[in-house]
Write a protein that holds these residues in place. Sequence first.
Motif, short mmCIF file in Angstrom:
data_model
loop_
_atom_site.label_atom_id
_atom_site.label_comp_id
_atom_site.label_asym_id
_atom_site.label_seq_id
_atom_site.Cartn_x
_atom_site.Cartn_y
_atom_site.Cartn_z
N LEU A 107 -83.16 -100.11 30.88
CA LEU A 107 -82.84 -100.88 29.47
C LEU A 107 -81.51 -100.41 28.98
CD1 LEU A 107 -85.94 -99.10 27.68
CD2 LEU A 107 -85.97 -101.27 28.96
N ILE A 108 -80.97 -101.39 28.39
CA ILE A 108 -79.75 -101.12 27.58
C ILE A 108 -80.30 -100.33 26.24
CG2 ILE A 108 -78.59 -103.23 27.92
CD1 ILE A 108 -79.40 -104.46 25.45
N ASP A 109 -79.38 -99.46 25.97
CA ASP A 109 -79.53 -98.34 24.98
C ASP A 109 -80.19 -99.25 23.64
OD1 ASP A 109 -78.86 -96.52 26.48
OD2 ASP A 109 -76.95 -96.23 25.65
N SER A 110 -79.65 -100.34 23.26
CA SER A 110 -80.26 -101.02 21.82
C SER A 110 -81.57 -101.55 22.22
CB SER A 110 -79.20 -101.88 21.56
OG SER A 110 -78.96 -102.85 22.36
N ALA A 111 -82.15 -101.38 23.40
CA ALA A 111 -83.54 -102.03 23.53
C ALA A 111 -84.74 -101.21 23.27
CB ALA A 111 -83.75 -102.67 24.70
N VAL A 112 -84.28 -99.75 22.91
CA VAL A 112 -85.32 -98.88 22.86
C VAL A 112 -86.44 -99.16 21.63
CG1 VAL A 112 -85.83 -96.47 21.76
CG2 VAL A 112 -84.05 -96.99 23.53
N ALA A 113 -86.22 -99.83 20.48
CA ALA A 113 -87.18 -100.07 19.68
C ALA A 113 -88.01 -101.42 19.86
CB ALA A 113 -86.46 -100.44 18.07
N TYR A 114 -87.25 -102.18 20.50
CA TYR A 114 -87.93 -103.46 21.43
C TYR A 114 -88.94 -103.00 22.44
CZ TYR A 114 -88.46 -107.70 24.01
OH TYR A 114 -88.80 -108.95 24.60
N THR A 115 -88.97 -102.07 22.92
CA THR A 115 -89.91 -101.53 24.05
C THR A 115 -90.77 -100.45 23.86
OG1 THR A 115 -87.98 -100.21 25.24
CG2 THR A 115 -88.34 -102.46 25.82
N MET A 116 -90.44 -99.69 22.63
CA MET A 116 -91.31 -98.64 22.48
C MET A 116 -92.63 -98.82 22.32
SD MET A 116 -90.89 -95.62 21.80
CE MET A 116 -89.28 -95.09 21.55
N ASP A 117 -93.22 -100.03 21.73
CA ASP A 117 -94.81 -100.21 21.82
C ASP A 117 -95.36 -100.21 23.18
OD1 ASP A 117 -93.45 -102.66 22.66
OD2 ASP A 117 -95.00 -103.93 21.76
N GLU A 118 -94.63 -100.14 24.26
CA GLU A 118 -95.06 -100.03 25.69
C GLU A 118 -94.78 -98.56 26.08
OE1 GLU A 118 -93.72 -103.21 28.52
OE2 GLU A 118 -92.45 -103.78 26.71
N VAL A 119 -94.29 -97.85 25.28
CA VAL A 119 -94.19 -96.55 25.76
C VAL A 119 -95.16 -95.72 25.23
CG1 VAL A 119 -92.56 -94.53 25.34
CG2 VAL A 119 -91.66 -96.69 25.83
N ASP A 120 -95.52 -94.55 26.17
CA ASP A 120 -96.56 -93.70 25.88
C ASP A 120 -96.08 -92.22 25.29
OD1 ASP A 120 -99.49 -95.18 26.48
OD2 ASP A 120 -98.45 -95.20 28.14
N THR A 121 -95.07 -91.93 26.06
CA THR A 121 -94.43 -90.56 25.82
C THR A 121 -92.82 -90.70 25.90
OG1 THR A 121 -94.64 -89.79 27.98
CG2 THR A 121 -96.39 -89.23 26.33
N VAL A 122 -92.22 -90.06 25.19
CA VAL A 122 -90.61 -89.89 25.45
C VAL A 122 -90.35 -88.41 25.98
CG1 VAL A 122 -88.35 -89.81 24.50
CG2 VAL A 122 -90.08 -91.38 23.59
N PHE A 123 -89.48 -88.42 27.15
CA PHE A 123 -89.04 -87.13 27.66
C PHE A 123 -87.47 -87.07 27.79
CE2 PHE A 123 -93.21 -85.89 29.38
CZ PHE A 123 -93.05 -84.59 29.46
N VAL A 124 -86.88 -86.22 27.12
CA VAL A 124 -85.52 -85.80 27.00
C VAL A 124 -85.20 -84.37 27.54
CG1 VAL A 124 -85.15 -87.49 25.30
CG2 VAL A 124 -85.48 -85.41 24.61
N GLY A 125 -83.94 -84.44 27.84
CA GLY A 125 -83.45 -82.97 27.93
C GLY A 125 -82.88 -82.46 26.87
N ALA A 126 -81.94 -81.50 26.95
CA ALA A 126 -81.23 -81.16 26.10
C ALA A 126 -79.97 -80.20 26.23
CB ALA A 126 -81.87 -80.14 25.08
#
Length: 231
Positions: A107-126
Motif C-alpha cells: 500500500l501507499i501510506d495514504s491508503a491506510v484509511a481506505y483499506t482499514m475495513d479489510e484489516v483485522d489487526t495491526v502489528f507494528v514494532g517500536a
Amino acid sequence: MRYVTRTSALECEDFNSAKSRLIERAEKFGEMSYEARRIIAMLSQDFIFDGCTILVHGFSRVVLEVLKTAAQNKKLFRVFCTEGRPDRTGLRLSNKLAKLDVPMKLLIDSAVAYTMDEVDTVFVGADGVVESGGIINMMGTYQIALVAHSMNKPVYVAAESYKFARLYPLDQKDMAPALRPIDFGVPIPSKVEVETSARDYTPPHYLTLLFTDLGVLTPSVVSDELIQLYL
C-alpha cells in the motif's frame, strides 16, 4: 550501548582487553536480542488466526519474526504492508514476506484509511516504549493507530524490553527530532519548508497490547516494568 559499555574493562584494563570485552558483550547482546524476538513471536501466535488480514508499517525485525513464525506454523493469513516513506522500509519487509510465500498487498501510506475495513489487526514494532505506555516509532504509526482506533481494530506492538525508555513525551514535539533528507522525486523550491522528522509518538490509549520478552503487557503496565528494569 548501555549494555555493551557497562563493563569495568573500559577503565581498568588495557586497550586489547577492553576491546575484547566490548566485542564479547556485543555478541551476548545480539544473542539476547534474537532470543527476545523468538519469545515475542511465540507469545503473539494466539492473536493471529486463519483468514485474518494484518496491517504492518515499515520494517521491523521483530514483526517479521512474528509473521515468519505464523507462516512456519502453517497459519493462513495475508498482510497489507505500507510503503513506509520516506525511506520505503515497507518495500524491504514486503521482499522478506514474499520469500515466505505470505499473501501480501503493498500500500501507499495514504491508503491506510481506505483499506482499514479489510484489516483485522495491526502489528507494528517500536523504536522505543515510553513510561506512559505509548511508543515512539517510524513516522505514520500514530495516524495508523488513530484510524484503527476509530474503526475498532486492535493495534498490537511487538517490542523487545531493552527498548523500554524512561521518557514521558506529552505530544509530538516533545521528542528530539530524528532528521533525514526526503526525496520527493521532483525539485523542491528553496522557500518551501519540508518536514524532516522521521519518528512520531503514539499515545497508549490507541494501543491494545504490547508483546515483549517480559510477557504480554497492557500499556498501563509498562511503567511498572520500567521501574523493575531500572531499579
